[in-house]
Design an enzyme around this catalytic site. Structure first.
Site: not given
Length: 335
Positions: A12, A14, A96, A133, A167, A239
């Site tokens: 995960h 970004h 996602k 999420h 997460h 994350d």
């Protein structure tokens, strides 16, 4: 003391885009064999053409590192044709799902989960993983807890759909993880180490603020114990979410903690401290490779118990990012 990890994976991550991506992508690509890339850009990555172009930009930013971006699409009730087109790209990993407005750049997310059934049935049929999420819009400390019935419902309605609770931050999520065969989960570095008190118990520390927010000591301890013990359904997902310093040290602080450059070193220190180094391989690669049948590029990373100091900031391409624990010395580093 040292440990050599085989094909470490960040499940995960970004990377943002543009100049920010040019700065942060090598921070992951140098030590990870691959990473699952989040699609919540502006605009979000919702179709195969945008996904292909984004993957090309990531590979270019990786600057020659042997690194595989596992690409995701932003869930928008994709059709069969859209999913088939995505599957034709070998870098495609899954969809996602963001509840609308739940986190950074998620305003275009799902507003009515009851309208997702058609796409979820297609994903189940086609073997496409669903990453979620999992937060409601309730009281901030209860948002994950409130969302757990949604996970339970989806896991029951779509028993062959591989679902990742992204997460996770609570002991209750761990209990649910064990209750359904098709549920899996990622957990971040920060949620293994900090609680809400570290963020806001004294002076506010904006570089520890993320969503989901850090929870209670009992939740942190449960997550850490699960990771240390080699829980077979739990995977490392950093994350890691970079924001420019002016977006963090301001009124209306952005949510996201940047850990990518030193995540493996800090994990090695944590597992060694608890005499659990033998389980680190499963947490950072083995579980993910088994759950998703992944074959990432061959890469080994050796970590040693030599101290390193986390930089005060990472700078380049006109960007400046302050990481978690900036200026602190940790006990392990990459050899």
């Amino acid at each position: 003391m040292q440990i050599t990890l085989d094909t470490p994976l960040d499940m995960h991550l970004h990377l943002r885009d543009g100049e920010m991506a040019r700065l942060v992508t090598p921070c992951s690509a140098r030590t990870f064999a691959g990473a699952v890339i989040m699609p919540n850009l502006v605009p979000p990555v919702t179709d195969s053409a945008a996904m292909r172009d984004y993957a090309e930009r990531i590979l270019q930013a990786a600057d020659g590192c042997d690194f595989r971006p596992y690409m995701t699409l932003f869930f928008k009730n994709q059709t069969r044709q859209e999913l088939e087109t995505a599957l034709a790209n070998p870098l495609f990993f899954g969809l996602k799902l963001y509840p609308a407005g739940a986190t950074t750049n998620s305003e275009g997310g799902v507003k009515n989960l009851g309208e997702t059934g058609t796409t979820l049935h297609l994903m189940e049929e086609m073997g496409i993983p669903l990453l979620i999420h999992g937060e409601s819009h309730g009281f901030v400390m209860d948002r994950e807890q409130d969302f757990l019935p949604v996970y339970r419902n989806l896991a029951t309605r779509f028993p062959k759909l591989k679902i990742s609770m992204e997460h996770i931050t609570t002991a209750a999520a761990l209990e649910l993880l064990d209750a359904h065969e098709n549920l899996h989960a990622t957990v971040t570095l920060q949620h293994l180490l900090i609680t809400l008190d570290d963020l806001a118990g004294g002076m506010l520390k904006p570089h520890l603020f993320c969503k989901p927010i850090a929870k209670r000591p009992a939740d942190r301890d449960a997550l850490l114990q699960a990771a240390l013990s080699g829980h077979p359904k739990l995977m490392f997902g950093s994350d890691s979410a970079p924001h420019p310093i002016h977006k963090k040290e301001c009124c209306g602080c952005a949510a996201g903690v940047f850990t990518a450059p030193f995540a493996l070193a800090k994990l090695a220190e944590t597992f060694a401290t608890h005499q659990s180094l033998d389980n680190l391989q499963a947490f950072v690669s083995g579980n993910a490779r088994r759950i998703y049948a992944l074959t990432p590029p061959d890469k080994t990373v050796t970590l040693v118990d030599t101290p390193m100091t986390i930089p005060a900031a990472y700078r380049g391409y006109g960007q400046e990012i302050v990481p978690m624990d900036a200026g602190h010395t940790i006990g392990w580093s990459v050899a």
